[in-house]
Write an enzyme that holds these catalytic residues in place. Sequence first.
Site, PDB file in Angstrom:
ATOM      1  N   GLY A 116      -0.286  -5.157   0.788  1.00  0.00           N
ATOM      2  CA  GLY A 116      -1.534  -5.080   0.043  1.00  0.00           C
ATOM      3  C   GLY A 116      -1.463  -5.729  -1.323  1.00  0.00           C
ATOM      4  N   GLU A 120      -2.051  -9.303  -0.676  1.00  0.00           N
ATOM      5  CA  GLU A 120      -3.469  -9.425  -0.311  1.00  0.00           C
ATOM      6  C   GLU A 120      -4.361  -9.354  -1.548  1.00  0.00           C
ATOM      7  OE1 GLU A 120      -4.152  -7.710   4.061  1.00  0.00           O
ATOM      8  OE2 GLU A 120      -2.965  -6.353   2.811  1.00  0.00           O
ATOM      9  N   GLU A 172       3.912  -6.256   7.242  1.00  0.00           N
ATOM     10  CA  GLU A 172       3.267  -5.234   8.068  1.00  0.00           C
ATOM     11  C   GLU A 172       3.788  -5.154   9.500  1.00  0.00           C
ATOM     12  OE1 GLU A 172       0.364  -5.958   4.706  1.00  0.00           O
ATOM     13  OE2 GLU A 172       1.739  -7.155   5.929  1.00  0.00           O
ATOM     14  N   ALA A 228       0.842  -1.186   0.000  1.00  0.00           N
ATOM     15  CA  ALA A 228       0.000   0.000   0.000  1.00  0.00           C
ATOM     16  C   ALA A 228       0.882   1.241   0.000  1.00  0.00           C
ATOM     17  CB  ALA A 228      -0.913  -0.008   1.229  1.00  0.00           C
TER      18      ALA A 228
END
Length: 255
Positions: free
Chosen positions: A112, A115, A135, A66
């Site tokens: 992300g 993901e 993360e 992200a």
Amino acid sequence: MNYENIAVSAEGNTTVITITRPQALNALNAATITELGNILDKLDGDASCRAIIITGSGEKSFVAGADIKEFSDFGAVQAEELARNGQRTLFNKVENMTKPVIAAVNGFALGGGLELAMACHIRYASENARLGLPEVTLGLIPGYGGTQRLPKLVGKGLANELIFSAKMINATRAKEIGLVNEVFTLEDLLPKSLELAATIASNSPIAIAEAINAVNLSDTDRGYEAEIKSFGLLFEKNDKKEGITAFMEKRKPNF
């Protein structure tokens, strides 16, 4: 529709969505998540689209996480809303599309990015791919479904190892543990993804949509009943008549 962060092209019955932020290694910012969600809404209702491929631009990165600078100063309420909106706008939408979505992972798939790949129904990767959920190195955990989807793909023990250690794994290891389906050279990745998409697109679209729903419910107490209901429902559809007639006539069905 014009997009700033993605490119969309048609290859027969397959739509290829390319994330085009190479200067940021295709990191997911809010605008990109919105654009991806919007095009998926459009494609879900487009009968001419039978399969979707999501990939990244360039040769280094699928999606390298992200865009951290967008939320670095968020508080708890803002962060919860960020995760909730992201899951609703994109990640859950990908998983619940009525058309199969293939991730063509062409490099880094981190945070992300991984993901997003895990939300897709099928994952192909290039030999240079590197995958991970880093993360916890930021004092965070995955917020776009990573803690939920990774255990379903690789098992709880391996998921814990990858999430707690934040380590990256290569494409070969990802295939060994079931995180990706196949590994190809970078040059072959998109052609092989298109080849699979074309094979899928030749099958009954309504049967595939029902199969996606049933598989998505396979780890719930509604899975078996969903399969039974879909099995029965399809007996009332024209695709079932065409498929069985073609089988009896020893020809390919025309769905």
